[in-house]
Design a protein around this motif. Structure first.
Motif, mmCIF file in Angstrom:
data_model
loop_
_atom_site.group_PDB
_atom_site.id
_atom_site.type_symbol
_atom_site.label_atom_id
_atom_site.label_comp_id
_atom_site.label_asym_id
_atom_site.label_seq_id
_atom_site.Cartn_x
_atom_site.Cartn_y
_atom_site.Cartn_z
ATOM 1 N N MET A 192 -11.162 10.052 -6.964
ATOM 2 C CA MET A 192 -11.173 8.732 -6.928
ATOM 3 C C MET A 192 -9.674 7.990 -6.864
ATOM 4 S SD MET A 192 -13.924 5.987 -8.115
ATOM 5 C CE MET A 192 -15.349 6.729 -7.141
ATOM 6 N N GLY A 193 -9.227 7.238 -5.903
ATOM 7 C CA GLY A 193 -8.221 6.645 -6.029
ATOM 8 C C GLY A 193 -6.699 7.489 -5.293
ATOM 9 N N GLY A 194 -5.547 7.330 -5.358
ATOM 10 C CA GLY A 194 -4.672 7.991 -4.667
ATOM 11 C C GLY A 194 -4.183 9.065 -5.418
ATOM 12 N N SER A 195 -3.475 10.090 -4.783
ATOM 13 C CA SER A 195 -3.028 11.294 -5.288
ATOM 14 C C SER A 195 -2.233 11.197 -6.541
ATOM 15 C CB SER A 195 -2.158 12.002 -4.254
ATOM 16 O OG SER A 195 -1.263 11.363 -3.872
ATOM 17 N N LEU A 196 -1.657 10.057 -6.847
ATOM 18 C CA LEU A 196 -0.827 9.895 -8.036
ATOM 19 C C LEU A 196 -1.293 9.120 -8.975
ATOM 20 C CD1 LEU A 196 2.668 9.128 -6.333
ATOM 21 C CD2 LEU A 196 2.052 11.213 -7.338
ATOM 22 N N MET A 197 -2.109 8.170 -8.958
ATOM 23 C CA MET A 197 -3.001 7.347 -9.854
ATOM 24 C C MET A 197 -4.423 7.596 -9.869
ATOM 25 S SD MET A 197 -0.830 3.788 -9.496
ATOM 26 C CE MET A 197 -1.583 2.926 -11.033
ATOM 27 N N GLY A 198 -4.825 8.276 -9.178
ATOM 28 C CA GLY A 198 -6.249 8.579 -9.091
ATOM 29 C C GLY A 198 -6.673 9.485 -10.076
ATOM 30 N N PHE A 199 -7.851 10.096 -10.079
ATOM 31 C CA PHE A 199 -8.615 10.958 -11.363
ATOM 32 C C PHE A 199 -9.933 11.623 -10.617
ATOM 33 C CE2 PHE A 199 -10.482 6.881 -11.611
ATOM 34 C CZ PHE A 199 -12.018 7.019 -11.655
ATOM 35 N N THR A 200 -9.865 12.796 -11.252
ATOM 36 C CA THR A 200 -10.809 13.892 -10.454
ATOM 37 C C THR A 200 -12.268 13.172 -11.011
ATOM 38 O OG1 THR A 200 -9.275 15.556 -10.427
ATOM 39 C CG2 THR A 200 -11.757 16.039 -10.259
ATOM 40 N N LEU A 201 -13.189 13.273 -10.181
ATOM 41 C CA LEU A 201 -14.612 12.826 -10.722
ATOM 42 C C LEU A 201 -15.531 13.955 -11.266
ATOM 43 C CD1 LEU A 201 -15.643 11.004 -7.426
ATOM 44 C CD2 LEU A 201 -14.773 10.048 -9.615
ATOM 45 N N PRO A 202 -16.006 13.702 -12.269
ATOM 46 C CA PRO A 202 -16.999 14.898 -13.170
ATOM 47 C C PRO A 202 -18.108 15.484 -12.076
ATOM 48 C CG PRO A 202 -17.528 12.866 -13.748
ATOM 49 C CD PRO A 202 -16.409 12.536 -12.904
ATOM 50 N N HIS A 203 -18.593 14.553 -11.141
ATOM 51 C CA HIS A 203 -19.706 15.057 -10.193
ATOM 52 C C HIS A 203 -19.532 13.967 -9.245
ATOM 53 C CE1 HIS A 203 -22.413 11.807 -12.011
ATOM 54 N NE2 HIS A 203 -21.770 12.500 -13.050
ATOM 55 N N GLU A 222 0.887 -1.197 0.120
ATOM 56 C CA GLU A 222 0.013 -0.043 0.017
ATOM 57 C C GLU A 222 0.904 1.161 -0.063
ATOM 58 O OE1 GLU A 222 -4.408 0.698 1.861
ATOM 59 O OE2 GLU A 222 -2.712 0.686 3.242
ATOM 60 N N CYS A 223 1.652 1.395 -1.153
ATOM 61 C CA CYS A 223 2.687 2.488 -1.283
ATOM 62 C C CYS A 223 2.231 3.747 -1.540
ATOM 63 C CB CYS A 223 3.738 2.152 -2.150
ATOM 64 S SG CYS A 223 3.172 1.830 -3.702
ATOM 65 N N GLU A 224 0.978 3.900 -2.183
ATOM 66 C CA GLU A 224 0.476 5.477 -2.534
ATOM 67 C C GLU A 224 0.132 6.199 -1.284
ATOM 68 O OE1 GLU A 224 -2.085 7.311 -6.231
ATOM 69 O OE2 GLU A 224 -2.210 4.798 -5.641
ATOM 70 N N PRO A 225 0.122 7.469 -1.441
ATOM 71 C CA PRO A 225 0.012 8.185 -0.449
ATOM 72 C C PRO A 225 -1.397 8.418 -0.201
ATOM 73 C CG PRO A 225 1.732 9.244 -1.981
ATOM 74 C CD PRO A 225 1.346 8.277 -2.845
ATOM 75 N N TYR A 226 -1.882 8.665 0.983
ATOM 76 C CA TYR A 226 -3.144 8.939 1.534
ATOM 77 C C TYR A 226 -4.227 7.452 1.680
ATOM 78 C CZ TYR A 226 -3.064 13.891 0.401
ATOM 79 O OH TYR A 226 -3.002 15.377 0.535
ATOM 80 N N ILE A 227 -3.774 6.355 1.059
ATOM 81 C CA ILE A 227 -4.473 5.291 1.038
ATOM 82 C C ILE A 227 -4.043 4.539 2.543
ATOM 83 C CG2 ILE A 227 -5.174 3.300 -0.187
ATOM 84 C CD1 ILE A 227 -4.470 4.656 -2.688
#
Length: 789
Positions: free
Chosen positions: A340-351, A176-181
């Motif tokens: 949604m997801g981590g700060s490096l591999m996640g994506f911004t939700l449209p709504h 679980e290396c990604e930040p925030y998760i």
């Protein structure tokens, strides 16, 4: 030399190229134990929440469902079903926005919850899984809808099937290396014993030589909880690795623990290693021991914009809006974002109306200071920082140029498919270039082109197979026809031992060839009925010749003549009916133009008759001046004379009958009755037309008489020259009588047609004049008949 397993047991670790050390930001959400998010009023379940195909829908709108009830089913390895997370009612099956960077829609099942949370009654937990067949356990895992919960979503049952008998090392990914998760960290702290039970289930299925739990050194509480549950004889090794991003990636973690490289375009099972996520292990334990399908998961809710960060048990299908309400989300005024997801591999939700799926492990709500927006992409300065940070040892700078210029062949040449989209290159880029976005777009385009190429290849194969099939069918039909023709030829030979059957076949082939040649040359072929009649006549003539018969069989011609006579009689009756109808019409319905048109038509007909008579007249002297030495067919001469006399008699009789009926009509008129001169002229013209039609009809009868005369044997000797002269004289007299009558009629018609409308005509005189003209014509015809007799 020590083996890999011995080196691992001795505590040896390896390292991978690149990697970064971003700010972790994990402490915010690990303070409290996992909480229950509660039950929302509506659940939206996308049909596809994993890698692979969608299942077939088992429910309908309006149907009530229970907790754990399957909503879809699939009979293929790369398809897992979805289940109802709670009891309720299906209110819609429609496209909804799903959790994807594109923000596109997909087909979803919408459940309106009833609040009862009632389970199915037929659940069957497996208490002693060590005595179960591994294949049955894998099928139970598949039917429970379990897929990889670490981010990729690969079906767990398919991965286990591929590792049976091949996996020497089983790796449990707890890095679980990604930040925030912190979902896996908190799950190991709170449910360590259930995780160890899930590991033992996989040991029973795969029978590996060694099991390794890989966990980063920034999770001391989770390490302590696992050590308390693992004993020495379990053959489970807990290996603590340095904190480094992206050490939790599958390829990089295999390199750290075993020192082996996963081959390009390959999988870890190719080198005897299989890997599962901690969350997946927990779901396997629940599916086997508790008979619970995958209907909920742990989700980290974190960020500076919420009041109650932490980890929550969330039902699949819960929308983000519901979660934000329970954690006290306060959107940033200028730049509100939900990732949604981590700060490096996640994506911004449209709504916020996006549902939680099986691969959703984190929701981040940062403010502007926490995660600044990088909206100003600058030019690449070729610093090579991205290449130094790439954990896959790629050349991100080159891939960026090729992806931007759409040189996708070059992208494949530089191994773009090996990119794990970790975002380390974009994180270290001083020009703030969103490199991962370019790579994702290039991958999508390459995939689409490959699919098009595969479709084209499949279409080509189908086309070639179709052509081959049609060629085979054609050859089979030809062979079938040849065999049938050969069988018919043999049957004809058997029926006709003299060999005439072969002659018939040869004749048929010759006719077909002649017909094809005529079609190619453009020559018109005879009508089928005519051709058939000709063929029959020729056949009968051939038979008569073969039988040495002097009398030809004219029965076919007689039949045709009888048919023509019948048609002539029908036309005559139709014309008579039309004439009666025209006579019954009122006098005011005719005008001068119709009379003129009728007169012109009669004049044209007379001219054609005169031209024909001139030709006949020029021929008659030749007949009359022939010497007695010339041989004349007595039969033909007698026939010609008979035809001429019959024509004259029939014409005279038809005219007498018509005139007699007309005179009777005139005589019975009252003297005081006014007679329309135009009507009288029309009546006379109609009478003449009837006479001509009767003559034409009788000619058909005479034609049949000719045939009878032709086949008669001349029983008496006839003077040839006298017969020919008599025939010519008879024809000339008939023509003269017809010409005299036509001249009289023409003059009468001209007088009628040229009268001015204002001129007053005595109707009685006109009728008398017409009767006189007809009487003269009758007398002339009678005199001619007397002379001939």
């Amino acid at each position: 030399m020590l083996s890999i397993i011995e080196k691992i047991k001795q505590g040896q670790l390896w390292d991978f190229h690149g990697g970064i050390h971003p700010a972790e930001n994990k402490v915010i959400s690990t303070r409290n134990a996992i909480q229950q998010a509660g039950l929302p009023s509506e659940l939206v379940l996308p049909l596809k929440q994993h890698i692979g195909g969608k299942g077939d829908i088992l429910v309908t709108v309006g149907q009530s469902v229970l907790k754990g009830q399957p909503l879809t089913q699939g009979n293929i390895a790369m398809c897992v079903p979805i289940h109802a997370p709670t009891s309720g009612k299906i209110v819609a099956i429609e496209p909804r926005t799903v959790a994807h960077p594109s923000g596109l829609t997909d087909l979803c099942i919408v459940i309106e919850t009833d609040g009862n949370d009632q389970w199915l009654d037929n659940r069957e937990p497996i208490t002693d899984f060590l005595n179960e067949d591994p294949i049955d356990l894998i099928e139970r895992i598949r039917q429970s809808g379990i897929s990889g919960m670490g981010g990729a979503g690969f079906p767990t049952s398919r991965k286990l099937q591929s590792g049976v008998g091949k996996a020497d090392i089983l790796i449990i990914n707890a890095a679980e290396c990604e930040p925030y998760i912190t979902a896996d960290d908190r799950l190991m702290q709170d449910y360590a014993s259930e995780i160890v039970t899930g590991i033992k289930i996989l040991q029973h299925i795969l029978t590996p030589k060694l099991v390794i739990i890989a966990i980063e050194d920034n999770k001391p509480d989770a390490i302590k909880a696992l050590n308390a549950e693992v004993s020495e004889h379990d053959n489970i090794l807990i290996r603590v690795i340095p904190t480094k991003y992206p050490s939790g990636s599958s390829r990089q973690l295999v390199k750290i623990l075993t020192g082996k490289e996963v081959p390009a375009n390959g999988r870890s099972t190719d080198i005897g290693v299989i890997m599962q996520n901690v969350g997946t292990i927990f779901a396997v334990k629940r599916a086997i021991c508790n008979a619970e399908p995958l209907i909920e998961r742990v989700v980290t809710l974190t960020g500076n914009s919420i009041d109650n960060p932490g980890n929550y048990w969330v039902r699949l299908g819960t929308n983000v809006q519901y979660l934000m309400d329970i954690v006290g989300y306060k959107a940033d005024k200028k730049h509100p974002r939900i990732i949604m997801g981590g700060s490096l591999m996640g994506f911004t939700l449209p709504h916020q109306q996006i549902p939680i799926t099986k691969i959703t492990n984190c929701i981040i709500t940062p403010d502007r200071k926490e995660l600044p927006l990088y909206n100003h992409e600058m030019a690449c300065i070729r610093c090579s920082s991205c290449a130094d940070a790439c954990p896959s040892s790629l050349l991100p700078q080159q891939l960026y140029w090729y992806a931007k210029s759409e040189e996708f062949d070059k992208c494949e040449e530089y191994n773009l498919s090996d990119c794990i989209e970790c975002g380390a290159c974009a994180y270290v880029c001083p020009s703030e270039i969103p490199l991962v976005q370019y790579y994702r777009q290039a991958k999508s385009e390459i995939y689409a082109r490959k699919q098009d190429a595969l479709s084209a290849d499949r279409a080509k194969v189908r086309f070639e197979e179709k052509n081959a099939r049609m060629e085979r069918d054609k050859l089979e039909r030809e062979n079938k026809f040849k065999l049938a023709a050969e069988n018919r030829r043999k049957e004809m030979k058997a029926e006709k031992p003299d060999g005439s059957g072969n002659d018939a076949i040869a004749a048929a082939i010759a006719r077909v060839k002649a017909q094809k040649a005529a079609e190619k040359s453009g020559v018109a072929t005879p009508k089928p009925a005519v051709a058939a009649a000709i063929a029959r006549a020729k056949a009968k003539q051939a038979e008569a010749a073969k039988a040495n018969s002097d009398e030809p069989d004219n029965s076919e011609m007689m039949k045709l003549r009888e048919e023509r006579k019948q048609q002539a009689r029908e036309r005559k009756a139709k014309l008579a009916a039309e004439t009666n109808d025209s006579e019954a019409t009122p006098a005011g319905s005719t005008d001068k133009k119709d009379a003129v048109a009728a007169a012109i038509a009669r004049a044209k007909a007379r001219k054609a008759t005169q031209a024909e008579e001139t030709t006949e007249t020029s021929t008659e002297p030749n007949i009359e001046t022939q010497g007695s030495e010339e041989k004349v067919d007595p039969k033909k001469a007698a026939v010609a004379a008979a035809i001429a006399r019959a024509k004259a008699r029939k014409t005279a009789q038809a005219e007498e009958t018509t005139e007699a009926s007309t005179e009777a009509d005139i005589e019975i008129q009252e003297p005081e009755e006014k007679v329309d001169p135009k009507k009288a002229a029309v009546a006379a013209a109609i009478a003449r037309a009837k006479a001509r039609k009767a003559a034409q009809a009788e000619e058909t009868t005479e034609a049949s008489t000719e045939a009878n005369i032709e086949i008669q044997e001349p029983e008496e000797k006839v003077d040839l020259k006298k017969a020919a002269v008599a025939a010519a004289i008879a024809r000339a007299k008939a023509r003269k009588a017809a010409q005299a009558e036509e001249t009289t009629e023409a003059s009468t018609e001209a007088d009628i047609e040229t009268q001015e409308p204002e001129e007053k005509v005595d109707p009685k005189k006109a009728a008398v004049a017409a009767a006189i003209a007809r009487a003269k014509a009758r007398k002339a015809a009678q005199e001619n008949n007397n002379k001939e007799e």
